[in-house]
Scaffold this motif. Structure first.
Motif, mmCIF file in Angstrom:
data_model
loop_
_atom_site.group_PDB
_atom_site.id
_atom_site.type_symbol
_atom_site.label_atom_id
_atom_site.label_comp_id
_atom_site.label_asym_id
_atom_site.label_seq_id
_atom_site.Cartn_x
_atom_site.Cartn_y
_atom_site.Cartn_z
ATOM 1 N N ASN A 1 0.838 -1.187 -0.188
ATOM 2 C CA ASN A 1 0.040 -0.022 -0.031
ATOM 3 C C ASN A 1 0.808 1.445 -0.043
ATOM 4 O O ASN A 1 0.634 2.244 -0.580
ATOM 5 C CB ASN A 1 -0.976 0.067 1.154
ATOM 6 C CG ASN A 1 -2.134 -1.240 0.925
ATOM 7 O OD1 ASN A 1 -2.417 -1.133 -0.018
ATOM 8 N ND2 ASN A 1 -2.328 -1.614 2.166
ATOM 9 N N ARG A 2 2.018 1.446 0.828
ATOM 10 C CA ARG A 2 2.892 2.588 0.901
ATOM 11 C C ARG A 2 3.517 2.593 -0.424
ATOM 12 O O ARG A 2 3.643 3.976 -0.881
ATOM 13 C CB ARG A 2 3.855 2.261 2.075
ATOM 14 C CG ARG A 2 4.615 3.544 2.105
ATOM 15 C CD ARG A 2 6.028 3.085 2.861
ATOM 16 N NE ARG A 2 6.674 1.983 2.299
ATOM 17 C CZ ARG A 2 7.639 2.291 1.477
ATOM 18 N NH1 ARG A 2 7.662 3.536 0.782
ATOM 19 N NH2 ARG A 2 8.239 1.040 0.903
ATOM 20 N N ALA A 3 4.097 1.416 -1.134
ATOM 21 C CA ALA A 3 4.837 1.644 -2.368
ATOM 22 C C ALA A 3 3.836 2.095 -3.470
ATOM 23 O O ALA A 3 4.265 2.926 -4.472
ATOM 24 C CB ALA A 3 5.521 0.389 -2.847
ATOM 25 N N ILE A 4 2.567 1.730 -3.619
ATOM 26 C CA ILE A 4 1.567 2.025 -4.589
ATOM 27 C C ILE A 4 1.252 3.379 -4.362
ATOM 28 O O ILE A 4 1.294 4.296 -5.400
ATOM 29 C CB ILE A 4 0.262 1.309 -4.447
ATOM 30 C CG1 ILE A 4 0.829 -0.413 -4.981
ATOM 31 C CG2 ILE A 4 -0.673 1.546 -5.421
ATOM 32 C CD1 ILE A 4 -0.272 -1.284 -4.668
ATOM 33 N N GLU A 5 0.881 3.967 -2.976
ATOM 34 C CA GLU A 5 0.754 5.360 -2.855
ATOM 35 C C GLU A 5 1.890 6.101 -3.506
ATOM 36 O O GLU A 5 1.601 7.397 -3.940
ATOM 37 C CB GLU A 5 0.435 5.572 -1.571
ATOM 38 C CG GLU A 5 -0.908 4.877 -0.806
ATOM 39 C CD GLU A 5 -1.059 4.997 0.343
ATOM 40 O OE1 GLU A 5 -0.319 5.631 0.997
ATOM 41 O OE2 GLU A 5 -2.024 4.483 1.029
ATOM 42 N N ASP A 6 3.219 5.807 -3.009
ATOM 43 C CA ASP A 6 4.466 6.696 -3.364
ATOM 44 C C ASP A 6 4.607 6.545 -4.879
ATOM 45 O O ASP A 6 4.987 7.548 -5.488
ATOM 46 C CB ASP A 6 5.705 5.865 -2.821
ATOM 47 C CG ASP A 6 6.829 6.811 -2.946
ATOM 48 O OD1 ASP A 6 6.601 8.079 -3.013
ATOM 49 O OD2 ASP A 6 7.839 6.099 -3.006
ATOM 50 N N ALA A 7 4.331 5.408 -5.727
ATOM 51 C CA ALA A 7 4.326 5.573 -7.229
ATOM 52 C C ALA A 7 3.222 6.336 -7.731
ATOM 53 O O ALA A 7 3.540 6.974 -8.693
ATOM 54 C CB ALA A 7 4.436 3.916 -7.745
ATOM 55 N N ARG A 8 1.894 6.258 -7.394
ATOM 56 C CA ARG A 8 1.132 6.933 -7.720
ATOM 57 C C ARG A 8 1.367 8.638 -7.714
ATOM 58 O O ARG A 8 0.880 9.256 -8.469
ATOM 59 C CB ARG A 8 -0.276 6.745 -7.127
ATOM 60 C CG ARG A 8 -0.807 5.327 -7.659
ATOM 61 C CD ARG A 8 -2.247 5.033 -6.929
ATOM 62 N NE ARG A 8 -2.683 3.724 -7.363
ATOM 63 C CZ ARG A 8 -3.594 3.179 -6.773
ATOM 64 N NH1 ARG A 8 -4.132 3.535 -5.691
ATOM 65 N NH2 ARG A 8 -4.062 1.859 -7.397
ATOM 66 N N LEU A 9 1.731 8.928 -6.478
ATOM 67 C CA LEU A 9 2.316 10.462 -6.268
ATOM 68 C C LEU A 9 3.059 10.960 -7.341
ATOM 69 O O LEU A 9 3.257 12.023 -7.556
ATOM 70 C CB LEU A 9 2.535 10.594 -4.838
ATOM 71 C CG LEU A 9 1.288 10.381 -3.676
ATOM 72 C CD1 LEU A 9 1.923 10.456 -2.358
ATOM 73 C CD2 LEU A 9 0.625 11.741 -4.044
ATOM 74 N N SER A 10 4.068 9.957 -7.433
ATOM 75 C CA SER A 10 5.245 10.496 -8.347
ATOM 76 C C SER A 10 4.409 10.701 -9.814
ATOM 77 O O SER A 10 5.243 11.597 -10.610
ATOM 78 C CB SER A 10 6.317 9.468 -8.292
ATOM 79 O OG SER A 10 5.757 8.089 -9.232
ATOM 80 N N HIS A 11 3.475 10.334 -10.261
ATOM 81 C CA HIS A 11 3.016 10.439 -11.572
ATOM 82 C C HIS A 11 2.408 11.923 -11.797
ATOM 83 O O HIS A 11 2.270 12.502 -12.774
ATOM 84 C CB HIS A 11 1.947 9.458 -11.839
ATOM 85 C CG HIS A 11 2.456 8.069 -12.073
ATOM 86 N ND1 HIS A 11 1.560 7.180 -12.334
ATOM 87 C CD2 HIS A 11 3.604 7.736 -12.009
ATOM 88 C CE1 HIS A 11 2.259 5.897 -12.541
ATOM 89 N NE2 HIS A 11 3.386 6.223 -12.192
ATOM 90 N N TYR A 12 2.298 12.627 -10.642
ATOM 91 C CA TYR A 12 1.791 13.913 -10.496
ATOM 92 C C TYR A 12 2.801 14.974 -11.168
ATOM 93 O O TYR A 12 2.512 16.060 -11.510
ATOM 94 C CB TYR A 12 1.259 14.492 -9.425
ATOM 95 C CG TYR A 12 -0.184 13.869 -8.825
ATOM 96 C CD1 TYR A 12 -1.459 14.016 -9.644
ATOM 97 C CD2 TYR A 12 -0.294 12.497 -8.135
ATOM 98 C CE1 TYR A 12 -2.558 13.362 -9.374
ATOM 99 C CE2 TYR A 12 -1.258 11.977 -7.983
ATOM 100 C CZ TYR A 12 -2.561 12.277 -8.607
ATOM 101 O OH TYR A 12 -3.823 11.807 -8.204
#
Length: 421
Positions: free
Chosen positions: A130-141
């Motif tokens: 969950n933490r890694a997916i949230e981090d990866a999604r934030l990087s797309h912004y």
């Protein structure tokens, strides 16, 4: 000549206090209770396993590199296919991350394992994903420093609980109150059940050996029943007093070590609440006094019922069937206490702590959280009034039942005995 009632009480008391079993259980029971509380940690230590290597097949090429290993789990990235990884027996656990995880919040990630996955391991892997997916999604912004901004905005506060009193506000600990309520509830349950049934089995044994026929020639049945109840009750009170002294000594020894220096210079809020509650003399004294009052009242109430059951039957097997009826309110108290601990001021908590058959356990579940004095006083008064009525009623059954042999009476017959003048 000595009062027959006092002689019966002395006999019942000293016969049990002088037994080695009483001395052993009095000393070992606190140690056993501490061992039970420490057992989960001990078993977790024994059950610790070697570091588990989780092979990660990341089809997104963004999540796997963000997974952080710890002392028990090591994440290892791989470029193989699922079939290749399954064929290699060295891969104990394989984490397959689909390529649509970042775009689809409902997608499933598969963990393949050759053995059972411990609950803690499963929870850690889920948390890291969950933490890694949230981090990866934030990087797309593509917003510079967005992750740092979000991390700095997170809060980790400690709630300080203070109970408002008329004289002085008192810092409390919900966690400590919960633990104390649970322990006191179980201790009262254990004592009332064990010592109440001790009265019943003692009567059955003497009735089987025809000892009661000799005793009642010089002692009234009511005195005999009351003497047995009070004598056995004093044994239980003695044990509680000894435990109270041991707990007091242990607390006085432990409190000086709870200093800021032992916590790295600052005591956590949760711990400071526990220390404040444990060092409050009024809290400790009132808790101990009310424990004794509710135990004595609850024991006397249920012991009189057990004494009536013991007098009405001729063997332990028949008694177990009737005693199950007497234990139903006690079981109801334990079940209700689980809800009461979560909401000590609810309507259910009030009524269960007022009804005499359930008040000994349920009131002690509320006591560590703070109970208005009038509720406590009303509960105690009703409990002892109920005891007086119950011992009068059970004495009428007892005087008939101790002379009945060979036939298990029905509930209707027992009711008839209670109506005899």
């Amino acid at each position: 000549m000595a009062n027959p009632l006092s002689l019966i009480i002395q006999r019942e008391y000293f016969e049990r206090v002088r037994r080695k079993s009483f001395i052993i259980t009095t000393i070992l029971m606190p140690i056993l209770m501490l061992a039970i509380m420490a057992a989960p940690t001990f078993f977790m230590f024994l059950g610790s396993h070697d570091k588990k290597v989780v092979t990660v097949l990341d089809n997104t090429h963004e999540i796997g590199s963000r997974l952080q290993s710890n002392d028990e789990i090591e994440f290892k990235l791989s470029d193989g296919t699922p079939d290749q990884l399954r064929a290699d027996e060295d891969n104990e656990a394989i984490l397959v991350i689909g390529n649509n995880v970042l775009s689809d919040s409902t997608s499933t990630i598969t963990l393949l394992s050759r053995g059972a996955i411990p609950m803690m391991t499963d929870a850690y892997i889920t948390g890291e994903l969950n933490r890694a997916i949230e981090d990866a999604r934030l990087s797309h912004y593509n917003i510079p420093g967005l992750t740092d901004i979000i991390n700095k905005s997170k809060s980790d506060i400690s709630l300080q609980t203070v109970r408002i009193d008329k004289d002085e506000d008192t810092e409390t600990s919900s966690e400590l109150s919960y633990i104390i309520a649970l322990v006191m509830d179980m201790v009262l349950y254990m004592f009332i059940l064990i010592y109440g049934q001790m009265v019943m089995t003692s009567i059955i044994e003497e009735k089987t050996n025809r000892v009661l026929e000799i005793v009642v020639s010089s002692v009234k049945p009511f005195q005999l029943m009351l003497g047995k109840i009070v004598g056995v009750g004093l044994v239980a009170v003695t044990q509680i007093l000894i435990w109270g002294v041991l707990i007091g000594v242990a607390t006085s020894v432990a409190i000086p070590f709870l200093t800021p220096e032992n916590f790295g210079g600052d005591i956590p809020t949760e711990v400071s609440g526990m220390i404040a509650q444990f060092t409050d003399p009024w809290f400790l004294i009132s808790l101990f006094v009310f424990t004794l009052l509710f135990f004595i009242g609850g024991f006397l109430l249920y012991a009189s019922v057990y004494a009536a059951i013991g007098s009405a039957v001729s063997n332990v097997q028949d008694a177990s069937q009737l005693s199950s009826i007497a234990t139903m309110p006690i079981i109801l108290s334990i079940v209700g206490s689980m809800s009461i601990i979560n909401d000590p001021d609810s309507t259910l908590a009030f009524w269960l702590s007022i009804i005499p058959l359930t008040s000994p356990m349920t009131m002690m579940s509320r006591m560590p959280f703070g109970v208005p004095f009038w509720e406590t006083a009303l509960s105690i008064v009703l409990l002892y009034i109920s005891f007086i009525f119950m011992i009068w009623l059970c004495a009428k059954i007892y005087r008939i039942g101790i002379f009945m042999y060979g036939k298990k009476p029905t509930i209707v017959e027992i009711i008839k005995w209670a109506r005899y003048k």
